[in-house]
Each structure stands twice: as structure tokens, then as C-alpha cells.
Scaffold this active site. Structure first.
Site, PDB file in Angstrom:
ATOM      1  N   GLU A  70       1.995  15.985  -2.941  1.00  0.00           N
ATOM      2  CA  GLU A  70       0.558  15.838  -3.159  1.00  0.00           C
ATOM      3  C   GLU A  70      -0.221  15.351  -1.927  1.00  0.00           C
ATOM      4  O   GLU A  70      -1.331  15.790  -1.682  1.00  0.00           O
ATOM      5  CB  GLU A  70       0.296  14.887  -4.340  1.00  0.00           C
ATOM      6  CG  GLU A  70      -1.201  14.697  -4.552  1.00  0.00           C
ATOM      7  CD  GLU A  70      -1.597  14.209  -5.925  1.00  0.00           C
ATOM      8  OE1 GLU A  70      -0.775  13.607  -6.613  1.00  0.00           O
ATOM      9  OE2 GLU A  70      -2.768  14.432  -6.280  1.00  0.00           O
ATOM     10  N   ILE A 125       3.153   9.483  -6.739  1.00  0.00           N
ATOM     11  CA  ILE A 125       2.725   8.715  -7.915  1.00  0.00           C
ATOM     12  C   ILE A 125       1.839   9.629  -8.733  1.00  0.00           C
ATOM     13  O   ILE A 125       0.709   9.948  -8.347  1.00  0.00           O
ATOM     14  CB  ILE A 125       1.926   7.441  -7.560  1.00  0.00           C
ATOM     15  CG1 ILE A 125       2.826   6.452  -6.839  1.00  0.00           C
ATOM     16  CG2 ILE A 125       1.386   6.795  -8.839  1.00  0.00           C
ATOM     17  CD1 ILE A 125       2.267   5.056  -6.772  1.00  0.00           C
TER      18      ILE A 125
END
Ligand code: AMP
Ligand code: MG
Length: 326
Positions: A70, A125
Site C-alpha cells: 500500500e 496496516i
């Protein structure tokens, strides 16, 4: 691939470290201010540090595999973020003592946007907003080969081992291998429990999980659908792919993600669903988009061929898809 394969061992080792790191940061940084990325999503010190560790661990063991994760280090390298970069480096140093800030940024940037025949997709996360609220979050690791997810691991440090026992133990891994089922382990990657979805046949007995954030899913639409199916139990709102885990454990029957009216054309990211989807499927569940199409992880970082997400125990999938069309 089996549980002793280097890919599985590597994923577990990386997840053990990343979970320890995230728990430590969560404990230390009460009230931590997130950086807002250009798309306004919050990124924390933990996102960057977790990605650095995951990418380094995987790249060292599989130097030829692509990694699609990400974050990148662009924001972190800005001069006004030098204090944050220093903190990220300090946390990484607890695991890799000699790492410099430059090295940490270079490990984060092992990630590329290019989909290849075999690649790892990582969310360092997942559910950053949940992490900031001291709620649920997950570290998500998936291996995709020729468009098929073959390995999925979700580390959920803050998830009860059984959501119906909120005074019980917290923290678990969910792991699935294609064709080999889904298991739960502890945060050290030990202990093994096979998982299976709920056997509920009657929609009125079903329960649903959905995002906490109203911008991530259409809660009102979900409510109307639940009413249509005579579902009377309130939905479990939970951040991150932990939702896939509680479907896989049979604790809830459905996970629904109809795009929010604030962003009706939203396309999901591969790292937000790859690990979770194999974990639910290998526990006997079914995962499609809300039109019934299989999830397509082969188009790029965005799942452009899919719209929303429906995860079920399999038995109720068609009933829910039909209700979604009405
Ligand atoms: P959840 O915790 O299930 O609500 O999902 C968290 C993920 O939602 C984040 O990792 C984001 O990538 C993703 N996300 C961000 N914006 C949206 C949106 N408008 N609709 C759906 N998902 C989103
Ligand atoms: Mg995410």
C-alpha cells in the site's frame, strides 16, 4: 505449497515481527497524529515501519518476486516529515538494529505497482482508522500466482480469539493455502485450529459484519437488505479484513461491503481483499462482488472488474445476491 513451504514460513515470520512492531507502536503512541496522504487516508508511523519490515523480509527470501504494497516513502522523505522518518527508523531498529533511514525508505520502496505472474500483495496496516482508534486492524499478506490467491495471512493483534468472549484472549493469525483449508494460530505463529464457516441456512438467523467507517460502506443499504432477509440481529461493525476472519471462524454469517453513497464508484484495492478472501473461501465460505462476479486480482492494484464485496458461508450466498438485486 504446504505449511512447511518457504513461502508460508516467510509469511509467518514476517507477520510475527510486524505484529510485535504494530502492538508496540500502538502502546507508545496514544494520540499519534497521522500523516494525511494525497487521497486523505491516514498513514501512521506503524504503516511505514510495518511495510519496511515485511518488504525486507520477503524480498531477501524471494528476490525474484514482485511486491505490491500500500505505501511508498514519498511522504516520509519530505523535509517536514523528518521527525516521523526518525521515529519510523527507531521502531525498525528494534528488529533490525543497523537500519538507516535511507535503508528503511528503500525497503518500503521495494513495493511496485506492477502486477506480474507471481507477486505478493501487502497491507502493512489494514484498517489504519481502526488502529488509530485502538480498535481492529490487520497486517495482510497474500501471494498471488497467475491471478489466483494461493496463500493468505491476516495478523489481527487486537482481535479476540473468540468474539463472543470479550474478556478472553486477544490476538491471532488467520492463514489459508489454496486447496488446504484455513487455520487460526496465535501471534507467534503457534497453535493450530482449523476454521470453518457457519452452517446457518435460514437468513433470519444470519448475522452480518460491515465496516465501521460510513465512507467505506453503505450502512443504510446494508440495513435495508438485512430487513429484507428478516435478519434481526444487529450487525458487527469492525475495521479491517478481520471481518473475513470472523466469517471464516463461523462467528458471523455474512460480510457485506456495498460502496458508500459518498463514493459510489469506489474500486477496491487488491491488498484489502486478497488475504481475507482466501481465508474465508478455504474455511468453506464464498466470496464474490455484490453482482456475483468472482474477485479479479489480475487487473492492477485496483479491482476494476468488481463492485463491492459479498462474503458468506456459501449456503446463503445466492439468497443474498438475489436480495441485493431487488
Ligand atoms: P474497512 O476497515 O473494512 O472499512 O476497510 C479499510 C480499507 O478501506 C482501507 O484499507 C482503504 O483502502 C479502504 N477504503 C478507503 N476508502 C474507501 C471507500 N470509499 N470505500 C471502500 N473502501 C475504502
Ligand atoms: Mg487497507
Amino acid at each position: 505449497m504446504d505449511e512447511h513451504s518457504p513461502e508460508v514460513v516467510t509469511a509467518i515470520q514476517a507477520a510475527v515481527k510486524a505484529s510485535e512492531l504494530c502492538q508496540k507502536i500502538r502502546k507508545d503512541l496514544v494520540g499519534e497524529e497521522p500523516i494525511l496522504k494525497s487521497d486523505r487516508s491516514p498513514v501512521t508511523i506503524a504503516d511505514f515501519a510495518s511495510q519496511a519490515i515485511l518488504c525486507k523480509w520477503i524480498r531477501e527470501r524471494f528476490p525474484h518476486d514482485t511486491i505490491v504494497a500500500e505505501e511508498d516513502s514519498k511522504e516520509l522523505k519530505r523535509p517536514d516529515h523528518s521527525k516521523i522518518l526518525g521515529q519510523v527508523t527507531d521502531y525498525v531498529n528494534a528488529f533490525i538494529p543497523t537500519a538507516s533511514s535511507k535503508e528503511v525508505c528503500s525497503w518500503i520502496d521495494f513495493s511496485s505497482n506492477v502486477i506480474t505472474d507471481r507477486f505478493w500483495t501487502l497491507d502493512p496496516i489494514d484498517g489504519t482508522k481502526g488502529f488509530l482508534r485502538a480498535d481492529q486492524y490487520a497486517i495482510a499478506i497474500a501471494l498471488i500466482e497467475n491471478g489466483v490467491v494461493t496463500l493468505g495471512l491476516l495478523a489481527c493483534p487486537n482481535l479476540y480469539v473468540n468474539i463472543h468472549q470479550p474478556l478472553g484472549e486477544k490476538g491471532c493469525f488467520f492463514i489459508a493455502l489454496k486447496g488446504k483449508g484455513s487455520i487460526q494460530m496465535d501471534l507467534k505463529g503457534l497453535g493450530k485450529r482449523n476454521l470453518s464457516v457457519s452452517k446457518i441456512k435460514n437468513p433470519s438467523e444470519a448475522t452480518m459484519t460491515e465496516s465501521v467507517e460510513p465512507d467505506h460502506a453503505d450502512h443504510l443499504f446494508h440495513q435495508r437488505l438485512a430487513k429484507k432477509l428478516n435478519m434481526s440481529k444487529p450487525s458487527f461493525r469492525m475495521d479491517s479484513q478481520a471481518k473475513y476472519g470472523i466469517v471464516a471462524r463461523g462467528e458471523v454469517t455474512l460480510y457485506l461491503r456495498v460502496p458508500s453513497p459518498s463514493e459510489p464508484g469506489y474500486k477496491e484495492n487488491i491488498w484489502d481483499h486478497a488475504a481475507g478472501s482466501i481465508i474465508a473461501e478455504e474455511a468453506g465460505g464464498k466470496v464474490t462482488d455484490i453482482l456475483g462476479h468472482p474477485l479479479d486480482f489480475s487487473c492492477g492494484i485496483k479491482m476494476v472488474k468488481n463492485h463491492g464485496i459479498l462474503v458468506s458461508n456459501g449456503i446463503l450466498h445466492d439468497v443474498v445476491l438475489k436480495a441485493l438485486k431487488m
